[in-house]
Motif scaffolding. Structure first.
Motif, PDB file in Angstrom:
ATOM      1  N   PHE A 118       5.392   5.474   5.295  1.00 57.58           N
ATOM      2  CA  PHE A 118       5.672   4.487   4.263  1.00 57.58           C
ATOM      3  C   PHE A 118       5.950   5.201   2.954  1.00 57.58           C
ATOM      4  CE2 PHE A 118       4.351   1.821   0.695  1.00 57.58           C
ATOM      5  CZ  PHE A 118       5.124   0.694   0.934  1.00 57.58           C
ATOM      6  N   TYR A 119       7.089   4.878   2.356  1.00 61.24           N
ATOM      7  CA  TYR A 119       7.429   5.390   1.041  1.00 61.24           C
ATOM      8  C   TYR A 119       7.422   4.212   0.087  1.00 61.24           C
ATOM      9  CZ  TYR A 119       9.426   9.195   3.865  1.00 61.24           C
ATOM     10  OH  TYR A 119       9.627  10.201   4.766  1.00 61.24           O
ATOM     11  N   ASN A 120       7.124   4.473  -1.148  1.00 66.79           N
ATOM     12  CA  ASN A 120       7.115   3.382  -2.104  1.00 66.79           C
ATOM     13  C   ASN A 120       8.549   2.970  -2.413  1.00 66.79           C
ATOM     14  OD1 ASN A 120       5.944   1.419  -3.664  1.00 66.79           O
ATOM     15  ND2 ASN A 120       4.812   2.826  -4.957  1.00 66.79           N
ATOM     16  N   VAL A 121       8.853   2.623  -3.615  1.00 65.73           N
ATOM     17  CA  VAL A 121      10.138   2.026  -3.971  1.00 65.73           C
ATOM     18  C   VAL A 121      11.295   3.022  -3.904  1.00 65.73           C
ATOM     19  CG1 VAL A 121      11.358   0.831  -5.825  1.00 65.73           C
ATOM     20  CG2 VAL A 121       8.962   0.335  -5.391  1.00 65.73           C
ATOM     21  N   LEU A 122      11.052   4.277  -4.268  1.00 67.43           N
ATOM     22  CA  LEU A 122      12.083   5.317  -4.256  1.00 67.43           C
ATOM     23  C   LEU A 122      11.614   6.499  -3.426  1.00 67.43           C
ATOM     24  CD1 LEU A 122      13.130   5.654  -8.005  1.00 67.43           C
ATOM     25  CD2 LEU A 122      14.596   4.904  -6.143  1.00 67.43           C
ATOM     26  N   LYS A 123      12.551   7.100  -2.699  1.00 66.77           N
ATOM     27  CA  LYS A 123      12.205   8.322  -1.969  1.00 66.77           C
ATOM     28  C   LYS A 123      13.435   9.205  -1.854  1.00 66.77           C
ATOM     29  CE  LYS A 123       9.861  11.198   0.571  1.00 66.77           C
ATOM     30  NZ  LYS A 123       8.839  12.036  -0.013  1.00 66.77           N
ATOM     31  N   LYS A 124      13.276  10.449  -2.276  1.00 68.83           N
ATOM     32  CA  LYS A 124      14.334  11.438  -2.122  1.00 68.83           C
ATOM     33  C   LYS A 124      14.000  12.271  -0.892  1.00 68.83           C
ATOM     34  CE  LYS A 124      15.051  15.249  -4.778  1.00 68.83           C
ATOM     35  NZ  LYS A 124      15.373  16.016  -5.989  1.00 68.83           N
ATOM     36  N   LEU A 125      14.959  12.382   0.014  1.00 67.56           N
ATOM     37  CA  LEU A 125      14.784  13.176   1.234  1.00 67.56           C
ATOM     38  C   LEU A 125      15.848  14.243   1.302  1.00 67.56           C
ATOM     39  CD1 LEU A 125      14.322  10.599   4.159  1.00 67.56           C
ATOM     40  CD2 LEU A 125      12.575  12.042   3.169  1.00 67.56           C
ATOM     41  N   LYS A 126      15.475  15.420   1.776  1.00 70.13           N
ATOM     42  CA  LYS A 126      16.448  16.452   2.103  1.00 70.13           C
ATOM     43  C   LYS A 126      16.560  16.475   3.618  1.00 70.13           C
ATOM     44  CE  LYS A 126      16.205  19.457  -1.842  1.00 70.13           C
ATOM     45  NZ  LYS A 126      16.067  20.816  -2.317  1.00 70.13           N
ATOM     46  N   TYR A 127      17.806  16.462   4.090  1.00 71.61           N
ATOM     47  CA  TYR A 127      18.052  16.457   5.527  1.00 71.61           C
ATOM     48  C   TYR A 127      19.366  17.184   5.793  1.00 71.61           C
ATOM     49  CZ  TYR A 127      19.257  14.569  10.133  1.00 71.61           C
ATOM     50  OH  TYR A 127      19.626  14.439  11.445  1.00 71.61           O
ATOM     51  N   LYS A 128      19.285  18.278   6.553  1.00 72.16           N
ATOM     52  CA  LYS A 128      20.465  19.066   6.909  1.00 72.16           C
ATOM     53  C   LYS A 128      21.328  19.389   5.690  1.00 72.16           C
ATOM     54  CE  LYS A 128      20.457  17.718  11.675  1.00 72.16           C
ATOM     55  NZ  LYS A 128      21.187  17.528  12.892  1.00 72.16           N
ATOM     56  N   VAL A 163      25.193  12.924   9.122  1.00 72.09           N
ATOM     57  CA  VAL A 163      25.462  13.593   7.845  1.00 72.09           C
ATOM     58  C   VAL A 163      26.278  14.860   8.018  1.00 72.09           C
ATOM     59  CG1 VAL A 163      23.443  12.586   6.699  1.00 72.09           C
ATOM     60  CG2 VAL A 163      23.271  14.861   7.717  1.00 72.09           C
ATOM     61  N   GLU A 164      26.194  15.503   9.179  1.00 70.47           N
ATOM     62  CA  GLU A 164      26.965  16.730   9.393  1.00 70.47           C
ATOM     63  C   GLU A 164      28.464  16.448   9.396  1.00 70.47           C
ATOM     64  OE1 GLU A 164      24.254  19.758  11.865  1.00 70.47           O
ATOM     65  OE2 GLU A 164      24.689  17.880  12.934  1.00 70.47           O
ATOM     66  N   LYS A 165      28.849  15.313   9.965  1.00 68.44           N
ATOM     67  CA  LYS A 165      30.269  14.929  10.012  1.00 68.44           C
ATOM     68  C   LYS A 165      30.621  13.916   8.929  1.00 68.44           C
ATOM     69  CE  LYS A 165      30.539  15.626  14.995  1.00 68.44           C
ATOM     70  NZ  LYS A 165      30.655  14.967  16.296  1.00 68.44           N
ATOM     71  N   ASP A 166      29.620  13.498   8.143  1.00 70.74           N
ATOM     72  CA  ASP A 166      29.787  12.445   7.143  1.00 70.74           C
ATOM     73  C   ASP A 166      30.413  11.205   7.786  1.00 70.74           C
ATOM     74  OD1 ASP A 166      29.465  11.339   4.575  1.00 70.74           O
ATOM     75  OD2 ASP A 166      31.518  11.862   4.018  1.00 70.74           O
ATOM     76  N   ASN A 167      29.890  10.849   8.952  1.00 68.05           N
ATOM     77  CA  ASN A 167      30.410   9.721   9.725  1.00 68.05           C
ATOM     78  C   ASN A 167      29.375   8.592   9.749  1.00 68.05           C
ATOM     79  OD1 ASN A 167      32.360   8.463  11.501  1.00 68.05           O
ATOM     80  ND2 ASN A 167      30.862   8.782  13.121  1.00 68.05           N
ATOM     81  N   LEU A 168      29.833   7.389   9.485  1.00 65.43           N
ATOM     82  CA  LEU A 168      28.970   6.216   9.482  1.00 65.43           C
ATOM     83  C   LEU A 168      29.545   5.178  10.442  1.00 65.43           C
ATOM     84  CD1 LEU A 168      26.525   4.730   8.085  1.00 65.43           C
ATOM     85  CD2 LEU A 168      28.263   3.680   6.616  1.00 65.43           C
ATOM     86  N   GLU A 169      28.672   4.652  11.298  1.00 62.95           N
ATOM     87  CA  GLU A 169      29.098   3.595  12.227  1.00 62.95           C
ATOM     88  C   GLU A 169      28.203   2.376  12.022  1.00 62.95           C
ATOM     89  OE1 GLU A 169      29.363   2.687  17.037  1.00 62.95           O
ATOM     90  OE2 GLU A 169      28.470   4.565  16.348  1.00 62.95           O
TER      91      GLU A 169
END
Length: 164
Positions: free
Chosen positions: A76-86, A153-159
């Motif tokens: 559980f994260y509060n209202v804002l959360k910054k994540l680093k991923y790949k 995120v590696e291909k910057d592809n969203l479905e």
């Protein structure tokens, strides 16, 4: 790949369908961008590596919500959360107040700003920041479509995937 879902608003049939889709697509983890509503619906996300952002409608019993999330080994994260991923920086925010969402986007400090709240799917690019809303599952005739999204995120592809 990351699964994205938001504004499930106690829509248990859609939660069950979305979880199945995420598992079939072997997502690494799922981000829920807020407005689960009833803590009792959390159990339907069991089996996913899932992280929840607090939505504006999730405040009735936040301690019970956190407990239910702990019970399924979620985060559980509060209202804002910054994540680093790949090597990408993701900023997670439910979306209210809207001025704060605009500020996060305009900062141009994140590769992705991922939010919910509006109940409308979104995929926009503002300079270096891609803004995504996976859609919603609100139980109302006004909610025309129910969608989730899968982000690579590696291909910057969203479905976007319709949940029916």
């Amino acid at each position: 790949m990351i699964g994205l879902i938001s504004d499930t608003h106690d829509n248990i049939p859609n939660i069950i369908k979305a979880v199945k889709i995420f598992k079939e697509n072997n997502v690494e983890f799922v981000l829920h961008l807020g407005d689960v509503i009833a803590p009792a619906t959390i159990k339907f996300f069991k089996g996913l590596d899932i992280r929840f952002i607090k939505g504006n409608c999730d405040g009735a019993d936040i301690e019970k919500l956190k407990k239910k999330i702990d019970d399924i080994n979620g985060k559980f994260y509060n209202v804002l959360k910054k994540l680093k991923y790949k090597d990408k920086i993701l900023m997670l925010f439910h979306g209210k107040p809207e001025e704060e969402l605009d500020e996060l986007i305009n900062r141009q400090a994140y590769d992705y700003v991922i939010h919910g709240h509006t109940h409308e799917k979104r995929d926009d690019k503002f300079e270096n920041t891609r803004v995504i809303n996976p859609g919603a599952h609100y139980l109302s005739p006004e909610q025309k479509e129910h969608t989730i999204a899968i982000l690579d995120v590696e291909k910057d592809n969203l479905e976007f995937i319709e949940v029916q």
